[in-house]
Structure formats: C-alpha cells, structure tokens
Design a protein around this motif. Structure first.
Motif, mmCIF file in Angstrom:
data_model
loop_
_atom_site.group_PDB
_atom_site.id
_atom_site.type_symbol
_atom_site.label_atom_id
_atom_site.label_comp_id
_atom_site.label_asym_id
_atom_site.label_seq_id
_atom_site.Cartn_x
_atom_site.Cartn_y
_atom_site.Cartn_z
ATOM 1 N N ASP B 74 -4.738 -7.897 17.133
ATOM 2 C CA ASP B 74 -4.867 -7.112 15.907
ATOM 3 C C ASP B 74 -3.718 -6.111 15.880
ATOM 4 N N VAL B 75 -2.806 -6.270 14.940
ATOM 5 C CA VAL B 75 -1.617 -5.413 14.925
ATOM 6 C C VAL B 75 -1.697 -4.327 13.850
ATOM 7 N N THR B 76 -2.875 -4.225 13.224
ATOM 8 C CA THR B 76 -2.996 -3.304 12.090
ATOM 9 C C THR B 76 -2.428 -1.921 12.408
ATOM 10 N N ASP B 77 -2.701 -1.428 13.620
ATOM 11 C CA ASP B 77 -2.269 -0.076 13.954
ATOM 12 C C ASP B 77 -1.103 -0.046 14.949
ATOM 13 N N VAL B 78 -0.469 -1.202 15.128
ATOM 14 C CA VAL B 78 0.657 -1.260 16.060
ATOM 15 C C VAL B 78 1.929 -0.848 15.315
ATOM 16 N N PRO B 79 2.736 0.067 15.892
ATOM 17 C CA PRO B 79 3.962 0.463 15.188
ATOM 18 C C PRO B 79 4.963 -0.687 15.098
ATOM 19 N N VAL B 80 5.842 -0.585 14.123
ATOM 20 C CA VAL B 80 6.799 -1.656 13.803
ATOM 21 C C VAL B 80 7.473 -2.231 15.049
ATOM 22 N N HIS B 81 8.026 -1.327 15.853
ATOM 23 C CA HIS B 81 8.897 -1.809 16.924
ATOM 24 C C HIS B 81 8.133 -2.498 18.042
ATOM 25 N N LYS B 82 6.800 -2.456 17.974
ATOM 26 C CA LYS B 82 6.032 -3.141 19.016
ATOM 27 C C LYS B 82 5.363 -4.402 18.507
ATOM 28 N N ARG B 83 5.701 -4.824 17.289
ATOM 29 C CA ARG B 83 5.021 -6.003 16.737
ATOM 30 C C ARG B 83 5.711 -7.303 17.132
#
Lengths: 266, 331, 351
Positions: B74-83
């Motif tokens: 679930d990447v909903t709250d993952v910042p851009v550079h960690k996706r």
C-alpha cells in the motif's frame, strides 16, 4: 526605396554609438585624468604618468579603505545570496499567504532613498548603543543588496519547470537531494547574477556607508568623497579606475568560475 | 537484456478521490486494477482527471480518500522518492545541467548502485534507446525525440516495476510520434514492465494499449481492451470520444451506435434511406455524409474497391448494417 | 585613534569572510577601560599631521584614546545621535555650521576660559560674539587668480566683475558652501549698505554671471590650476599651498577686507569626557601645536604667542594689524535667512 533600410540602419547605428559614447565617456575622462601627471584635469593631457596610481597604492588610508570595501562587499555578496536566494524560494514556492505583499516588502529597500536607510540604521544603532560596528555596516549594505538577488532569483524560479524536480523525486531523490541536485544548480545563475549586483552595490555603496562607517574604518567611496573635499587630484581618478577594474574582474571571475550562462530557458 | 530483471508489479486504485478546491472532484472515486506487465492507458479529454490520477500513483499528489496499491504494497502514504517508479514526462524534464549519461545515471546514483554497475547499466539503457555515443551531450544539444529517449532511458535504467508516462509523445511531431509509439511499445514488451500511459490521443491509446480506461469529468466511463472500447462503447461519451460514430436515438433516452465503416451502402429501400451530401476521398476509403429523409445525417465509410466507382453527391442510397454491429448504449 | 586600529587589523588578517565577521563584533568592549575622546577633524594634509603626530602625542599625554571622524557630514550624524550620549565630544567645523549646531542645541555656545587656559592668549576674533565656541585657526577668503593671463593683481572685490572675466570667474554653489555664503554677504557690503544688504548682493551676484560654480574649495583650486577659471573666490590657504611650485597662481587680499573662514571647536553638552574635551581644545591652542598646523596648511593661528617662520609670517594673519583686516560674517543672522536666500540665489544662478 532601396535607400530607406540603409538610412534606418545608419540611424540605428548612430543611436547605438551615441548611447555607448554616453556610457563610456566618463570612463574615458577618468582614464585621462588618472594618467595625467598634473593634479587637475588638463586637456589635452600633458603626458602619461602612473604617479596617481602610485599615490593611491602607497597610501595606507586608501589601501585600508580598499581592503575594507572589498571584504565588506564579499561578505555582503555571500549574505545577500543566501538570504535573497532563500527568500525567493520561500516566496515562489512556499505557498505563503500574501506572498505578493511580502515580495514588495522585501523589494522595498530599493524604493527608499538609501540615504534614509543609512540615517535610520545609524540612529537605530546609536539608540541600541551598539556603536557602528563593521557588521552593522555589512547589515546595511545587505539590506539594499538582497532585493537584487531576490529579483534575479525570482525571475529564474518563475521560468522553472517543476517537472524537472519531480523527475528527480520520482527517480529516488529525497526532498533535500532534489534541492541540492536540481533546484540549487538551476537557480544558481539567477542567484549569482544577483550576487554580482550585490557585490557592486556594496563596493560602490555611499549613502548608507556615509552614516555607518567608523572613524578609521571607512570604506573606499567614503574616503574618496572626503578626500575630494581637501585634495582633488588624480589619486581620485586612479581610485575610480581601480574600482572599475575591480568590479569588472569580479564579474569576469564569477563568470569564468561559476558560469553565469543560464541552463534555464528564459 | 538484464533490464527486465525486476518483476513487473500490479497497480490497484480503490475508490481514489481528489479535490483541489474542496468542491469539484478532479478525480472521483476511481477504481482500477492494472495487471503486471500490462500496457494500460488513461484516456480522456483535458481536465478529465487522467493526469491527476497518474500523479497520485506517482505520489506527487496526495489522495483525499481511497487507497493506492503497487504489487502487495500500500503506497498511499509513501513519499514519491520511495515508491520506486520510473516516469517519463511530456516536457521530458531532463536535468539541463547534466550530461545525457548523468541524466540516465541519476536514479541509480540515488539508489547507491556501485559506480561500475551504474556505468554498465547506463550504457545498456542508452543502447536500448539507440543513443549510444550521446553520453556526453547536454539535453539542450539534442532534438525533441532524442531527449524523450534519454528520458525513457533514465526511467527504465532503474528497472522499475512500474513505468508511468504522462503524455510522453505529446510534444513530438506526428511522424516521430508514430515511430516512438512503436518503439515504446516494443520496449515495454521487451522489458515486461507495467506501464501506465496518459494520453488524450485516442488513436495512440488504441494502437498501443493492452487496456484503456476512458475518463471523463473525474470518473472512469469504461475500461476495456482497444477492441472492446472501439466496438462496444458503453456510453455516449466513450462512443463519441473514440473514433467516428453514428448515434441513432431511441425512445427512453437510449441510443444505438453504429461505426461508419460497419454500414453497407446499397439501393434505396434498406433500414434507412438517404441522399449523399458529400464524399471525401481518403485514399483506401471514402467517407460519405448521407442526409436522411428526416434531416439527420449519417457518416458512412466504404472501402474503395477497384471495380466500384466512387459514388456521386446526390445519389440515392440505402443504409444497412448487421445487427451485431449496432451497439445499444447504456447511457 | 588606536581604539579603532585593532578593528582594521583584525579585518585585514581575517581572510575568510566568515572569520572577518566574527572578528568584527568584539573590539568595542575591548578598550572600554581607557577614556575615549570622540572628535571630528579635517582630512587632507591637516588630517595627516593630526593622525600622524598631534593626536598620538595627545593620547600619550592624557592617557586616552582619540577617535577622529573625518567622514562628512558631521552635523547630521551628531544631530541623529542621542543628546545624552553624543557621537562626538568635540565638534570641529566651520563657523556657520557651528552656529547651526548651537541653534540645534547640540553644542555648547561658549567655552569657559577656566577650562581652557590658553584662551587668555588668543586674538579677540577667536572668541568674540561672532563665534560659537573657539576659533583655533582662520583663513582669509579673498581672490585667487592666475598670473599668466595678463591680469594685474586684483585689489578690490569689484575686480571679479571685470567683463573680461565673463565665464572665466569662479564662485560657489551658495546653498552648500560657506565661502559662497560669505562672498554673498561681502557683495552686499561692497555694492550696498552693508553685509546684510541682500538686495544689493543679489543684484551684484546677477552681474557676475556667467560664472563657474563649485561645491568644494578643492574644486576651485584645481579649476585655477587648470586655467578653467582665471579668477575666483577662495581662501588664502588654498592658494598659498602652491607657494614654491611653478603653478602660476596667486592670492590677493581685496582692499575692502578679507572674509574670515574660521576653524571652530565646540564641546557637546552631553559629552561624558568634558574635561578631556576641554584639554583637547587647550592642546590645539598650544603655540607649538598651532605652529605645526599653521605651517603645514597655511592657516592663521589664533594664539598670539605663535612665532611663525618668515615665509608664513609674511602672509598669515598673525599680528593685531593684520587680524584687523578680517571681516567676520554674522552667521547667526545668515542662518536664520538661509532658506529664503538659497531659493533666491538658486533662481539667480540658474536663470
């Protein structure tokens, strides 16, 4: 009809020539004055001599002032680039409410006659009883130098494609790295262009310095102004030549070392 | 090619919504599932929410409600550079102060890949986009097409499980665009990467995609393969947006849609009769505008066969189509 | 003096900008122990003698430090500083500026002879009621002229109006230069009923056009040297200093009298080191100090006891008879009308 564009072109060249002459004539006169051996401007010059340069460079008064002016200007250069650059970023990017008003506020030292700024700072320092320390002088200069950096940096930021920063972020750069890898290098030409102005504004600063210099700690323009009241001779012209060369070399050095060529399409 | 080493990921959007002003929803409860290795297009007119949707997948925009999933994560709250995604922008967004090689190496450098390996992978990526020998150029010295290849190399060199493309070919001229469409499609197949492609160009979407989501006003109107979208549009919007179509209104607000090329022209006395109003010769085909007796107009496309002459304006014709070619629209 | 020196040295040594900044904050507290006398003084040759010789000697004798400001403008700076903690203890200025300062209440109008013993030896003009404070030197304002233009030595102020000198005569921007202001009053004296006859003065000024105008006396000097001007209003010291050089310039004392250009010292009421301030004035009136400065810059000393070398003795105002030729303008009267005069003369000289 075929003569018309020629006439237009000649007029164009004439106007440009006139403007260049108007801009450069004072420098030419200063040069003649500086190299002329008589202690007054004589035309045509009676000869060529370096005595005024000698006088300038051998005077501890002038040399001290030149050094102080240079050092103040370098500190002002650094401070105004940091402050102006950060202000510009905050104003352009920060989503700050009323950023237009704030921009105008930060630009306002340019609107105010510098002599008033100088007088106001002088009174403030005296009221606070901190005397007239050199950092106070530097602060005064920085105050009027920051708007230049702010302006040039804002201009670059205005044309900045933020997708470039997004591209860095999406490919793995943290916000700090985006700033140092992309944002900073790209706004650098704007910051440095403003920095050059800041240096020159400080190095040539007279109205603010007038009030804020300490006895024995006077900057070059102030020393020159006071010198003129008692000894108006070629040393003044020599000093002016040195100042001009100094300003030009700063521009050239910054251009060579850092490169002012903008990568950003303006 | 060892670029294909990372395994493609699926993408799931679950009722994702986004509003910029708190009133109008730029993206309105969008749900979709992209399969691993799929070429998936978000298609729609400008302002339909396709770009916002892509930017939420990338992480540039936060979601108001809903979840985004990449693979099992679930990447909903993952910042851009960690996706861990690759992305290609319409404006290329290359780093103008860096060379081609440095541009391509960027993602690897951020991932702290050893220097020797970076060099090797950059070389391979540039070879893949046919830019070997351009390593030391600056972006400003390249043509638009070359810049977009660099951008592509920069995105794929990190072997992303997901590659996002925001109208990547929009700035190129038509001929170059068609070539790049082909190359991008080839590359995607070769790498097996999951690719989300935003475009407003329906031809481009049809030509390249495995599946297309047609968006309108923040909502998804229809998801399907190009054939499904083309042949069996579900709504008036989709039918109208994709290609040319004739809508025949039915009582109750419904409509029947028939593609111009599915209509067969014959002698009067068919399903509908009309008169040829204009004829446009398109090379392999001729497009006719036929005025029906009740004033409506129908488009008909007929393949030009050698023995049949082009019909003339004013000719009386009859229009007919196979029942299967008439699509009943849902709305 | 020496208070400030560490400042500059530390700046010079600190190469890096940051280091310079750090070093600059401190020195003000460092020397707070020794009393500091804050004065204004002139630059040029005068400044060289002061800083090179006289001030260091004063510091040694009175165990203090002197901070000497040579950067104009003195009056606005003093005015802007708090009355209770003025930026100067002793103000050195020309007479008209001193009167302005008295009017603002930022300097003491008189100096008590009890505090400055040497006052008993000065010429009366140095402490009379035309002077606020004490005049330590004076120059004589007369006519400077070129000797290579076939002119006879001028004898009267009226010689400046000679039609042959049209465009070749020099004067000052009256609003900013006290020589110009004194000359204006002199015009009233010569062409009218007296120094306060402004109408006659305006008329006479009008008749001097075309005239070249300067801000500073230094510019007038150079204009004479470069022959831009053949004759001009100037103080004797500005011409005598070329004595012994081949420059074809000389100074003439008009028969109607010479205008006094006094170098005046006053003490600020808020000064925290008044004793030192008076000691400084007394020091500046000492015969040996007076002699040194007088012979360096061709100023006439106020102390009657000064024995000048023959060359200076011949020209400077150092006997009761010679001093009697000095005319002292009433600056209090002039300053009260300055704004109106400025307006009027600007119109005359511009038109």
């Amino acid at each position: 009809m075929s003569a018309r564009p020629d006439a237009g072109h000649i007029a164009y060249l004439a106007v440009n020539g006139a403007i260049i002459t108007f801009l450069l004539a004072p420098i030419a006169i200063i040069t003649v004055f500086a190299l002329n051996p008589t202690p007054y401007i004589s035309f045509p010059p009676v000869g060529i001599s370096l005595r005024w340069f000698e006088k300038f460079f051998s005077s501890p008064e002038f040399m001290g002032a030149l050094w102080l002016s240079l050092q103040v200007a370098v500190v002002v250069l650094v401070l105004s680039m940091v402050i102006g650059g950060l202000c510009a970023l905050a104003l352009a990017r920060g989503n700050i409410p009323g950023s237009r008003v704030l921009t105008a506020f930060f630009m306002s030292p340019l609107m105010l006659p510098a002599i008033l700024t100088g007088l106001a700072l002088f009174q403030l320092y005296l009221l606070l009883d901190i005397g007239r320390p050199v950092w106070g002088l530097i602060m005064g200069h920085t105050l009027v130098a920051v708007p230049y950096v702010l302006r040039t940096t804002l201009a670059v930021l205005h044309n900045f494609d933020r997708r470039i920063e997004e591209a860095a972020a999406v490919h793995g750069a943290s916000p700090a790295r985006v700033f140092f890898e992309v944002t900073l290098p790209l706004i650098r030409p704007g910051v440095f262009a403003g920095g050059i102005f800041a240096f020159i504004v400080s190095f040539d600063q007279f109205p603010i310095s007038l009030f804020l210099v300490m006895p024995q700690g006077e900057t070059l323009p102030v020393v020159l102004f006071n010198y003129m009241k008692f000894d108006l001779d070629g040393a003044i012209a020599a000093a002016s030549m040195v100042s001009i060369l100094m300003a030009v070399s700063v521009v050239v050095i910054l251009e060579k070392v850092i490169g002012l060529k903008s990568y950003v399409k303006l | 090619m060892d670029q294909s080493a990372s395994s493609p990921a699926s993408i799931g959007l679950d009722a994702v919504s986004k509003s910029y002003d708190g009133r109008v929803r730029a993206v309105d409860a969008v749900s979709l599932d992209v399969k691993p290795g799929e070429f998936f297009s978000l298609l729609g007119p400008s302002g339909c929410g396709k770009t916002t949707t892509l930017r939420m997948i990338a992480g540039f925009e936060t979601v108001d409600t809903g979840r985004i999933r990449v693979g099992d994560r679930d990447v909903t709250d993952v910042p851009v550079h960690k996706r861990d995604m690759g992305m290609v922008f319409q404006s290329y967004a290359l780093f103008p102060h860096r060379t081609v090689a440095e541009n391509v190496a960027f993602g690897l450098r951020m991932r702290k890949v050893p220097k020797a390996e970076i060099e090797e992978r950059v070389r391979a990526a540039l070879a893949l986009v046919a830019l070997t020998g351009f390593e030391d150029r600056r972006p400003g010295q390249l043509s638009g097409g070359q810049q977009q290849r660099v951008a592509l190399a920069r995105a794929i060199v990190i072997r992303p499980p997901v590659l996002l493309c925001d109208e990547p070919l929009g700035a190129l001229d038509r001929k170059l665009r068609q070539q790049m469409q082909f190359e991008l499609k080839q590359l995607q197949k070769e790498l097996g990467v999951t690719l989300v492609f935003v475009t407003h160009d329906q031809e481009e979407a049809l030509a390249m995609s495995d599946r297309i989501a047609v968006m309108n006003a923040g909502r998804i109107e229809q998801i399907g393969t190009p054939t499904e979208i083309y042949d069996r549009p579900r709504t008036r919007f989709v039918a109208d947006f994709i290609g040319e179509i004739n809508l025949i209104e039915r009582p109750g607000g419904k409509a029947l849609a028939v593609r111009p090329e599915k209509i067969v022209l014959g002698a009067p006395g068919a399903v509908l009769d009309g008169t040829i109003d204009s004829a446009s010769f398109l090379g392999g085909q001729t497009l006719y505008r036929v005025a029906l007796s009740d004033g409506r107009q129908m488009l008909v496309k007929e393949t030009n066969a050698g023995e049949r002459p082009v019909r003339s304006v004013g000719d009386k014709v009859g229009l007919a189509w196979a029942a299967a070619d008439g699509v009943e629209l849902e709305a | 003096m020496t208070t400030i020196k560490p400042d500059r040295r530390s700046i010079l040594k600190a190469g890096a900008a940051g280091a310079a900044l750090a070093a600059l904050g401190a020195p003000h507290i460092a020397n707070a122990q020794a009393a500091t006398l804050k004065i204004t003084t002139w630059g040029g040759k005068w400044g060289e003698i002061m800083k090179g010789d006289l001030l260091p000697a004063f510091e040694r004798e009175f165990k203090c430090t002197v901070s000497a400001d040579q950067a104009f403008p003195f009056l606005p700076k003093l005015q802007a500083s708090p009355r209770g903690n003025p930026i100067y203890d002793v103000l050195h200025a020309n007479s008209n500026e001193q009167w302005k300062a008295v009017e603002f209440g930022i300097v003491e109008p008189k100096v008590d002879p009890k505090n400055v013993p040497n006052l008993k030896d000065v010429y009366p003009y140095a402490i009379n009621d035309k002077i606020a404070g004490v005049s330590i030197f004076t120059s004589g304002i007369g006519l400077g002229y070129r000797t290579d233009k076939g002119l006879g030595k001028p004898t009267s102020w009226k010689d400046l109006a000679d039609p042959k000198l049209a465009g070749q005569r020099g004067g000052y921007l009256i609003p900013v230069n006290s020589l110009g202001q004194a000359h204006l009053m002199m015009l009233g004296q010569i062409y009218g009923s007296g120094m306060q006859d402004l109408d006659a003065a305006y008329k006479a000024l009008e008749a001097l056009k075309p005239i070249k105008l300067f801000d500073f006396t230094g510019q007038m000097e150079k204009a004479l040297l470069s022959a831009e001007v053949t004759m001009g209003v100037i103080h004797d010291s500005g011409v005598y200093r070329y004595e012994g050089t081949p420059e074809p310039v000389d100074f003439a004392l008009p028969s109607e009298g010479v205008l006094a250009l006094e170098q005046v010292l006053t003490v600020t009421p808020g000064s925290k080191v008044k004793e030192l301030a008076y000691a400084y004035i007394d020091y500046m009136l000492r015969p040996d100090v007076q002699k040194k400065l007088a012979e360096a810059v061709w100023y006439s000393p106020s102390n009657t006891k000064v024995q000048l070398d023959a060359k200076y003795d011949a020209k400077l105002f150092n006997t009761p008879e010679k001093v009697a030729r000095l005319i002292q303008p009433d600056w209090k009267w002039y300053n009260a009308r300055k704004d109106a005069i400025d307006l009027r003369v600007t119109r005359i000289l511009r038109g």
